[in-house]
Design a protein around this motif. Sequence first.
Motif, PDB file in Angstrom:
ATOM      1  N   ASP A  17       8.741   1.293   1.627  1.00  0.00           N
ATOM      2  CA  ASP A  17       9.618   1.936   0.805  1.00  0.00           C
ATOM      3  C   ASP A  17       9.230   1.446  -0.628  1.00  0.00           C
ATOM      4  O   ASP A  17       9.602   0.298  -0.886  1.00  0.00           O
ATOM      5  N   ARG A  18       8.909   2.336  -1.332  1.00  0.00           N
ATOM      6  CA  ARG A  18       8.502   1.869  -2.658  1.00  0.00           C
ATOM      7  C   ARG A  18       9.865   1.448  -3.429  1.00  0.00           C
ATOM      8  O   ARG A  18       9.411   0.347  -4.347  1.00  0.00           O
ATOM      9  N   ASP A  19      10.786   2.262  -3.305  1.00  0.00           N
ATOM     10  CA  ASP A  19      12.077   1.747  -4.276  1.00  0.00           C
ATOM     11  C   ASP A  19      12.586   0.209  -3.826  1.00  0.00           C
ATOM     12  O   ASP A  19      12.834  -0.611  -4.683  1.00  0.00           O
ATOM     13  N   SER A  20      12.600  -0.076  -2.384  1.00  0.00           N
ATOM     14  CA  SER A  20      13.061  -1.293  -2.176  1.00  0.00           C
ATOM     15  C   SER A  20      12.255  -2.186  -1.902  1.00  0.00           C
ATOM     16  O   SER A  20      12.438  -3.559  -1.847  1.00  0.00           O
TER      17      SER A  20
ATOM     18  N   ARG B 143      -5.787   6.016  -7.682  1.00  0.00           N
ATOM     19  CA  ARG B 143      -6.011   6.658  -6.691  1.00  0.00           C
ATOM     20  C   ARG B 143      -4.785   6.644  -5.752  1.00  0.00           C
ATOM     21  O   ARG B 143      -4.479   7.509  -4.789  1.00  0.00           O
ATOM     22  N   PHE B 144      -4.165   5.521  -5.615  1.00  0.00           N
ATOM     23  CA  PHE B 144      -2.754   5.660  -4.902  1.00  0.00           C
ATOM     24  C   PHE B 144      -1.333   5.855  -5.619  1.00  0.00           C
ATOM     25  O   PHE B 144      -0.335   5.535  -4.960  1.00  0.00           O
ATOM     26  N   GLU B 145      -1.462   6.521  -6.789  1.00  0.00           N
ATOM     27  CA  GLU B 145      -0.416   6.966  -7.370  1.00  0.00           C
ATOM     28  C   GLU B 145       0.837   7.605  -6.718  1.00  0.00           C
ATOM     29  O   GLU B 145       1.843   7.538  -6.580  1.00  0.00           O
ATOM     30  N   ASN B 146       0.285   8.603  -5.796  1.00  0.00           N
ATOM     31  CA  ASN B 146       1.009   9.245  -4.956  1.00  0.00           C
ATOM     32  C   ASN B 146       1.005   8.915  -3.260  1.00  0.00           C
ATOM     33  O   ASN B 146       1.332   9.901  -2.516  1.00  0.00           O
ATOM     34  N   VAL B 147       0.470   7.694  -3.213  1.00  0.00           N
ATOM     35  CA  VAL B 147       0.409   7.478  -1.883  1.00  0.00           C
ATOM     36  C   VAL B 147       1.615   6.528  -1.265  1.00  0.00           C
ATOM     37  O   VAL B 147       1.720   5.149  -1.946  1.00  0.00           O
ATOM     38  N   GLU B 148       2.822   6.881  -0.964  1.00  0.00           N
ATOM     39  CA  GLU B 148       3.862   6.155  -0.853  1.00  0.00           C
ATOM     40  C   GLU B 148       3.801   4.946  -0.212  1.00  0.00           C
ATOM     41  O   GLU B 148       4.593   3.940  -0.487  1.00  0.00           O
ATOM     42  N   ILE B 149       2.836   4.441   0.683  1.00  0.00           N
ATOM     43  CA  ILE B 149       2.900   3.307   1.260  1.00  0.00           C
ATOM     44  C   ILE B 149       2.293   2.137   0.615  1.00  0.00           C
ATOM     45  O   ILE B 149       2.181   1.158   0.908  1.00  0.00           O
ATOM     46  N   VAL B 150       1.624   2.384  -0.607  1.00  0.00           N
ATOM     47  CA  VAL B 150       1.152   1.439  -1.470  1.00  0.00           C
ATOM     48  C   VAL B 150       2.142   1.233  -2.531  1.00  0.00           C
ATOM     49  O   VAL B 150       2.333   1.942  -3.289  1.00  0.00           O
ATOM     50  N   GLY B 151       2.526  -0.017  -2.545  1.00  0.00           N
ATOM     51  CA  GLY B 151       3.803  -0.526  -3.328  1.00  0.00           C
ATOM     52  C   GLY B 151       3.388  -1.184  -4.674  1.00  0.00           C
ATOM     53  O   GLY B 151       4.117  -1.056  -5.375  1.00  0.00           O
ATOM     54  N   ASP B 152       2.325  -1.840  -4.412  1.00  0.00           N
ATOM     55  CA  ASP B 152       1.995  -2.241  -5.831  1.00  0.00           C
ATOM     56  C   ASP B 152       0.239  -2.554  -5.832  1.00  0.00           C
ATOM     57  O   ASP B 152      -0.306  -2.764  -4.831  1.00  0.00           O
ATOM     58  N   VAL B 153      -0.133  -2.555  -6.930  1.00  0.00           N
ATOM     59  CA  VAL B 153      -1.630  -2.966  -7.117  1.00  0.00           C
ATOM     60  C   VAL B 153      -1.616  -3.997  -8.459  1.00  0.00           C
ATOM     61  O   VAL B 153      -1.151  -3.638  -9.082  1.00  0.00           O
TER      62      VAL B 153
END
Length: 227
Positions: A153-156, A129-139
């Motif tokens: 930011d997903r990268d940092s 569900r959150f693969e393309n939701v940028e504010i979700v960094g981890d499950v």
Amino acid sequence: MPPVPGYLKKIREVCERHDVLLLLDEVMAGMGRTVPVYAYLEDGVVPDLVAIGKGLAAGYQPIAAALMSAAVHDAMAQGTGVLGNGQTHVNHPFACGVALEVQRTIEDDDLLDAVVVRGHRLRARLKERFENVEIVGDVRDRGLFVGVEFVDDRDSKAPYSGGATFAAWLKREALQHGLLIYPGAGAADGVEGNHVLFAPPFISSACEIDEMAECFEDIVRACMGER
């Protein structure tokens, strides 16, 4: 956030080196929530004292307990012989009876096997569900203990800014959708950092797990517009 591999073993070694008792709080993580009856078993350590609670009677009756090693017990027995605690309903027989029946049900119905299956499903559905939701960094998860971390930011992995406001939005929106969530804020430095904890019942069905994930996606997307 689960400890990195080897962390608790190192803590155990430090405690033994300095003759310090290792106390672990498993009020939320214990009694099968992470699949083993005690979460610390996944880390290959045994504490001197461990607190258990919520899952002991599955919410049907308030009860908690403190478990201790033989060495701690013997030290008290050879000293005052009294455990210096107590409250009005300590050792309540009805509460103990409920807790015992809950633990029998977990064993008889193989519910810890269900925790494995449902935990994997919930994590997979949330990741989808959150693969393309940028504010979700981890499950991340251990059994049916699943955390969703929000980032700027997903990268940092920079923690989601805005303090507790976003967590409050999530909780309010979730209640309107009929979903109970456990939001948290300030996990990074006391102010920044937001996350949501999922800890559904061991008896949750596959359809209910899917519904939770779908509903939570709607909630997050609705709250993103409020930022």
